[in-house]
Scaffold this motif. Structure first.
Motif, PDB file in Angstrom:
ATOM      1  N   LEU A   1       7.080   0.463  -2.100  1.00  0.00           N
ATOM      2  CA  LEU A   1       7.380   1.568  -1.193  1.00  0.00           C
ATOM      3  C   LEU A   1       6.544   1.455   0.076  1.00  0.00           C
ATOM      4  CD1 LEU A   1       7.423   4.525  -3.773  1.00  0.00           C
ATOM      5  CD2 LEU A   1       9.395   3.372  -2.750  1.00  0.00           C
ATOM      6  N   GLY A   2       7.118   1.895   1.165  1.00  0.00           N
ATOM      7  CA  GLY A   2       6.390   1.941   2.432  1.00  0.00           C
ATOM      8  C   GLY A   2       5.770   0.599   2.759  1.00  0.00           C
ATOM      9  N   GLY A   3       4.442   0.626   3.030  1.00  0.00           N
ATOM     10  CA  GLY A   3       3.725  -0.606   3.347  1.00  0.00           C
ATOM     11  C   GLY A   3       3.899  -1.658   2.260  1.00  0.00           C
ATOM     12  N   GLY A   4       4.163  -1.229   1.031  1.00  0.00           N
ATOM     13  CA  GLY A   4       4.388  -2.177  -0.069  1.00  0.00           C
ATOM     14  C   GLY A   4       5.644  -2.994   0.172  1.00  0.00           C
ATOM     15  N   LEU A   5       6.708  -2.307   0.594  1.00  0.00           N
ATOM     16  CA  LEU A   5       7.949  -3.040   0.879  1.00  0.00           C
ATOM     17  C   LEU A   5       7.789  -3.856   2.166  1.00  0.00           C
ATOM     18  CD1 LEU A   5      10.830  -3.803   0.273  1.00  0.00           C
ATOM     19  CD2 LEU A   5      11.609  -1.678   1.304  1.00  0.00           C
ATOM     20  N   GLU A   6       7.037  -3.311   3.105  1.00  0.00           N
ATOM     21  CA  GLU A   6       6.822  -4.058   4.360  1.00  0.00           C
ATOM     22  C   GLU A   6       6.059  -5.358   4.084  1.00  0.00           C
ATOM     23  OE1 GLU A   6       5.280  -0.391   6.306  1.00  0.00           O
ATOM     24  OE2 GLU A   6       6.495  -1.094   7.982  1.00  0.00           O
ATOM     25  N   LEU A   7       5.128  -5.282   3.134  1.00  0.00           N
ATOM     26  CA  LEU A   7       4.408  -6.489   2.712  1.00  0.00           C
ATOM     27  C   LEU A   7       5.402  -7.494   2.118  1.00  0.00           C
ATOM     28  CD1 LEU A   7       1.687  -7.939   1.946  1.00  0.00           C
ATOM     29  CD2 LEU A   7       1.723  -6.625  -0.167  1.00  0.00           C
TER      30      LEU A   7
END
Ligand SMILES: CC/C=C\CC(=O)SCCNC(=O)CCNC(=O)[C@H](O)C(C)(C)COP(=O)(O)OP(=O)(O)OC[C@H]1O[C@@H](n2cnc3c(N)ncnc32)[C@H](O)[C@@H]1OP(=O)(O)O
Length: 719
Positions: free
Chosen positions: A98-104
Motif C-alpha cells: 500500500l502507498g509507499g509500499g506499492l510505489e517501492l
C-alpha cells in the motif's frame, strides 16, 4: 530495518523488518538503501528479490512520522536507485503493498503477488498523493483512466484485479518469495530497459482534455471540499502530458501543498482515531485487552422493520446463523422477500453465494431459546421494548446477551426489565444497517465488561466501526444532534431559509444539510419523539410565550409543518417541495417561504440577514459544546470516540476530522468566545451556555486534541 541474505546461490533477498506492517520508517528506508547498495555491489548477487517479514510486503510510509521532523533517506531517490539498477529486482508481494509500499514495488523491475494480497495507493485517504513516483509510474504502467480510478479513490485491489490491470506480472497461490526467487534466477543477466516504468511513455488516452475535465468535475463534486483528490488528478495529468522528470517535479510541488495542510492532519488523525476507539475502556477500568468476549454463533433479531432487516442481513453476511423474528405475518412475508433481495445483491457485489440458508424466519419469539445473542429492533417505543425484554429474559438460555437497537432510549431501564442486567447492552445501528459503517455500542451502569467486549467484537466481525459509549439520552451521536438542529430551527425563525442553512452546511462538507436530511428521514420521526417528551404540539398562540416550552426557548416550526401533513419526501412536501410523494429532488418551496414570513409576523419576529458563518458557528459550535459535555459526563472516553461517530455515522466531512478535532483547529478560545457571544444574544437557549470542560481547557492553554483524553480522565478521577 531490512536484512540482506543470499539465497539459491545468486539471489539477494532483501526483507523489510518493521512489524506490524513493515511501514517505511526512517530506519527501514535506511535499511533498504544499505541492503540495495550491498546487493548491487556484490558480484555473487545476480538478481534481487524484495519482500516483507511475516507475510506482509509493506504498509507504506510510516504515518506516525508525518508531522514530525522527518529524518532518514527520502523515498524518491531510494526507489530511483532500485529502478536504475543493472541487476533485476523483483518485488514479492504478500499481504499488502500500500502507498509507499506499492510505489517501492513499482520501482522494481518485476512484481509477483500472492493471490490473497491487496494493493493500492490509499494516500488520498490521508490527505496526500502518491508522491514517491506513484502518480507518475502508475499511469505509465496501467494507463490514465485506471490510474485515475485507483489514485483518486485510494481503493485497495485484489491480486487478481492487479494482474488484470497490469500492476503485477504474476500471481501465485504458493510461497511468493520462493516463486519470486525462482523468477529472479530466470531473469538474471537479461536486459532491463523495457522494465523501468519511468522510461515508458504514458499512454495518451483519446480525448484527453475531455477525460480530465470530466474526471475533475466528478472528483470536485464527490470531494466535498477535500483538496487531495484534486491534487491527485493534477498529478496524473502531469504524468500524461509532461516528461517523467517534469512530472516528478509537479508531483513534489503538489505534495508540498498537501503535506502540511490541515486536511492531511485531519485525515491522519481520523486514521489513528479509528484504531484508538477499538481500544475501549469503561469507567470501572475494564478494558478491551482484559475483557474476553463470549463466542457468538447464533443470533436472533426481533422485529423486521427497516432496521431489523438490515441488521439480520448484516449478521448473516458475517456467517452467523440468524433467527429473524417478526410476529406480524404480513410484515414477515414482506421482510423475507426484501431480505432475500438484499442478500442476493450483497453476494453479487462481494462475488460470493447469497447466505439465504443462514436466516430462519419465525413469527414466534420463542424461537430465540437457543441463541447466543439477541438484537431487539422493534419500534422505538419504550413500553413495547420493555415487554420484549421481559419476554426475552424469560425465554433465552442463561448467558444470552440481550442487545437493543435503540437510537437513544434508556439502556439501564431496559436492563432493569431482565433477570440479568449485566448481559444487556445497546447496539445502535444506522440505516441502512447492512451498509452503514457505524455502530454505537452502549454500556449501561450494570453491563458487564464481557457483554461490552462481545458486542464490540461482533461489530468488528460485521465490518462496523464500533464505538463504545455510556448510556444517556441519545447516546453520543443523537444527543449532539439536538442542539445542532435546534439552532437550525431558530435560524429559520430569525430570518434564514432551509436552503440557506443547508447551503452553509453542504459547503462545509456535509453530504446533506439538516433540512434536506430531515425531509429524507421523515419529519414525523422527530415529531413523535417531541410529543412523547411533552413538546411537539403547536399551541396556536402567538408571541414569544408560544415559543417557550419547559422554561426554555423552543421552536414549534417542525410541529406546525407536521400538523399540515408535510412529512418530507414521503409526502412530497416538507422543508422543500418534491415532484411527487417519494420524490428525491427537493426544490425551494415558495409556500414555505410565505409560511415562514407569516410565522414570524404571528410571533413578532423580525427577519434579519443571516450569513453562512453564523449558520456554521451556531449549529456546529453548539454541537461541539455538547460534545464537551459528553466528555465531561464520561459518556465518551475521549474526543476520538465522538469524532469517529460523527465521521462514520453523521456525514461529518472526514477531511475536517470530526467535530472535536475541528474545534481544536478553529481554536478553543474562539469556540468559547463565539458561544459566549451567542449566549448573550440568546440567554433563553441553555445549549449555548459554554460547558465547564471547554472553559477549563481554554484556561489551561488549550492543549492539543490528543491530550484531551488524559485531561478528561484526570477530571473524572478527581470527582
Ligand atoms: C512520500 C510519501 C510516500 C508515501 C505515502 C504513504 O505511503 S502514506 C501511507 C499509505 N499506507 C496506508 O494508508 C496504509 C494504512 N494502513 C492500513 O490501511 C491498515 O492499517 C492495514 C495496513 C491495511 C492493516 O490493517 P489491519 O486491520 O490489519 O490492522 P490495523 O489497521 O489495526 O493496523 C495495525 C497497526 O499498524 C499501524 N499501521 C498501519 N499502517 C501504518 C502505517 N502506514 N504507518 C504507521 N503505522 C501503521 C496501525 O496504526 C496499527 O497500529 P496500532 O498501534 O496497533 O493501532
Amino acid at each position: 530495518m531490512a536484512q540482506l541474505t543470499r539465497v539459491s546461490g545468486s539471489v539477494g533477498l532483501i526483507t523489510l523488518q518493521s512489524p506490524p506492517v513493515n511501514a517505511l520508517s526512517a530506519a527501514v528506508r535506511q535499511g533498504i538503501v544499505d541492503t540495495v547498495q550491498r546487493a548491487l555491489s556484490d558480484p555473487e548477487v545476480k538478481s534481487v528479490v524484495v519482500c516483507g517479514q511475516n507475510g506482509i510486503f509493506c504498509g507504506g510510509a510510516d504515518i506516525k512520522e508525518f508531522g514530525t521532523n522527518m529524518s532518514g533517506p527520502p523515498l524518491v531517490p531510494l526507489i530511483h536507485a532500485i529502478e536504475v539498477a543493472h541487476k533485476p529486482v523483483v518485488a514479492a508481494i504478500e499481504g499488502i503493498a500500500l502507498g509507499g509500499g506499492l510505489e517501492l514495488a513499482l520501482g522494481c523491475h518485476y512484481r509477483i503477488a500472492h493471490s490473497k494480497a491487496k494493493l493500492g495507493l490509499p494516500e488520498v485517504t490521508l490527505g496526500l498523493l502518491p508522491a514517491a513516483g506513484g502518480s507518475q509510474r502508475l499511469p505509465r504502467l496501467i494507463g490514465v483512466p485506471a490510474a485515475l480510478d485507483l489514485i483518486t479513490t485510494g481503493r485497495h485491489i485484489t491480486a487478481a484485479e492487479a494482474l488484470k490491470l497490469g500492476v503485477v506480472d504474476q500471481v501465485t497461490a504458493h510461497s511468493t518469495v520462493d516463486v519470486a526467487v525462482k523468477f529472479a534466477l530466470s531473469v538474471a543477466g537479461k536486459p532491463l530497459d523495457g522494465r523501468r516504468i519511468s522510461s515508458l511513455p504514458c499512454p495518451r488516452p483519446p480525448n484527453m482534455d475531455a477525460l480530465f475535465e470530466g474526471v475533475m468535475k466528478k472528483v470536485r463534486q464527490s470531494a466535498r471540499g477535500a483538496i487531495a483528490p484534486i491534487a491527485c488528478v493534477q498529478a496524473i495529468r502531469a504524468a500524461a502530458t509532461l516528461p517523467y522528470d517534469q512530472g516528478m517535479e509537479r508531483e513534489l510541488e503538489l505534495m508540498a501543498s498537501l503535506f502540511t495542510s490541515d486536511q492531511a492532519r485531519a485525515l491522519q488523525y481520523i486514521f489513528f482515531a479509528q484504531r484508538a476507539v477499538a481500544r475501549w475502556s469503561m469507567p470501572s477500568g475494564a478494558r478491551w485487552d482484559t475483557s474476553k468476549p463470549r463466542p457468538v454463533h447464533k443470533a436472533a433479531v426481533i422485529g423486521l422493520g427497516t432496521m431489523g432487516r438490515g441488521i439480520a442481513v448484516a449478521l448473516a453476511q458475517t456467517g452467523l446463523s440468524v433467527v429473524a423474528v417478526e410476529t406480524q405475518e404480513k410484515q414477515l412475508m414482506a421482510a423475507k422477500q426484501e431480505m432475500s433481495g438484499m442478500l442476493e445483491r450483497g453476494a453479487k457485489r462481494r462475488g460470493v453465494a447469497p447466505a439465504f440458508d443462514k436466516i430462519r424466519y419465525s413469527p414466534d419469539i420463542k424461537a430465540v431459546a437457543d441463541v447466543d445473542l439477541v438484537i431487539e429492533a422493534v419500534f422505538e417505543d419504550m413500553a413495547l421494548k420493555e415487554k420484549v425484554f421481559q419476554q426475552l429474559s424469560a425465554l433465552c438460555k442463561p448467558g444470552t446477551l440481550l442487545c437493543t437497537n435503540t437510537s437513544g432510549l434508556d439502556v439501564d431501564h431496559l436492563a432493569s426489565q431482565t433477570r440479568s442486567p449485566e448481559l444487556v447492552v445497546g447496539m445502535h445501528f444506522f440505516a441502512p444497517a447492512h451498509v452503514m459503517k457505524l455502530l454505537e455500542v452502549v454500556y449501561g451502569s450494570k453491563s458487564s465488561p464481557q457483554a461490552l467486549a462481545t458486542a464490540m467484537q461482533l461489530g468488528k466481525k460485521m465490518g462496523k466501526v464500533s464505538v463504545a459509549v455510556g448510556n444517556c439520552r441519545g447516546f453520543v451521536g443523537n444527543r449532539m444532534l439536538k442542539p445542532y438542529s435546534e439552532q437550525a430551527f431558530f435560524l429559520l425563525e430569525e430570518g434564514a431559509t432551509p436552503e440557506l442553512v443547508d447551503g452553509a452546511l453542504e459547503d462545509f462538507g456535509f453530504p446533506m444539510g439538516l433540512f434536506r436530511m430531515s425531509d429524507l428521514s421523515g419529519l414525523d420521526v422527530g415529531w413523535r419523539v417531541r410529543k412523547v417528551d411533552g413538546l411537539g404540539k403547536s399551541s396556536g398562540a402567538s408571541g414569544q410565550q408560544a415559543r417557550i416550552r419547559q422554561g426554555r426557548r423552543y421552536s414549534p416550526l417542525g410541529d406546525v409543518l407536521c400538523e399540515q401533513g408535510r412529512f418530507g419526501q414521503k409526502t412530497g412536501r416538507g422543508w422543500y417541495q418534491y415532484d411527487k410523494p417519494g420524490g428525491r429532488v427537493g426544490r425551494p418551496d415558495p409556500w414555505l417561504h410565505s409560511f415562514l414570513e407569516e410565522y414570524r409576523a404571528q410571533h413578532g419576529l423580525v427577519a434579519r440577514r443571516i450569513d453562512h458563518q453564523e449558520v456554521l458557528e451556531r449549529c456546529l459550535y453548539t454541537l461541539i459544546n455538547e460534545g464537551f459535555r459528553i466528555l465531561e459526563d464520561g459518556i465518551a472516553a475521549g474526543p476520538e470516540e465522538i469524532d469517529i461517530i460523527y465521521v462514520f455515522g453523521y456525514g461529518w466531512p472526514r477531511h475536517r476530522g470530526g467535530p472535536m478535532f475541528y474545534a481544536s483547529m478553529v481554536g478553543l478560545e474562539k469556540v468559547l468566545a463565539r458561544l459566549e457571544f451567542y449566549q448573550e444574544a440568546h440567554p433563553d437557549v441553555p445549549y449555548l451556555q459554554p460547558c465547564n470542560l471547554l472553559k477549563r481547557l481554554v484556561a489551561s492553554g488549550s492543549p492539543p486534541v490528543h491530550k484531551w483524553r488524559e485531561v478528561v480522565k484526570k477530571l473524572h478521577s478527581q470527582l
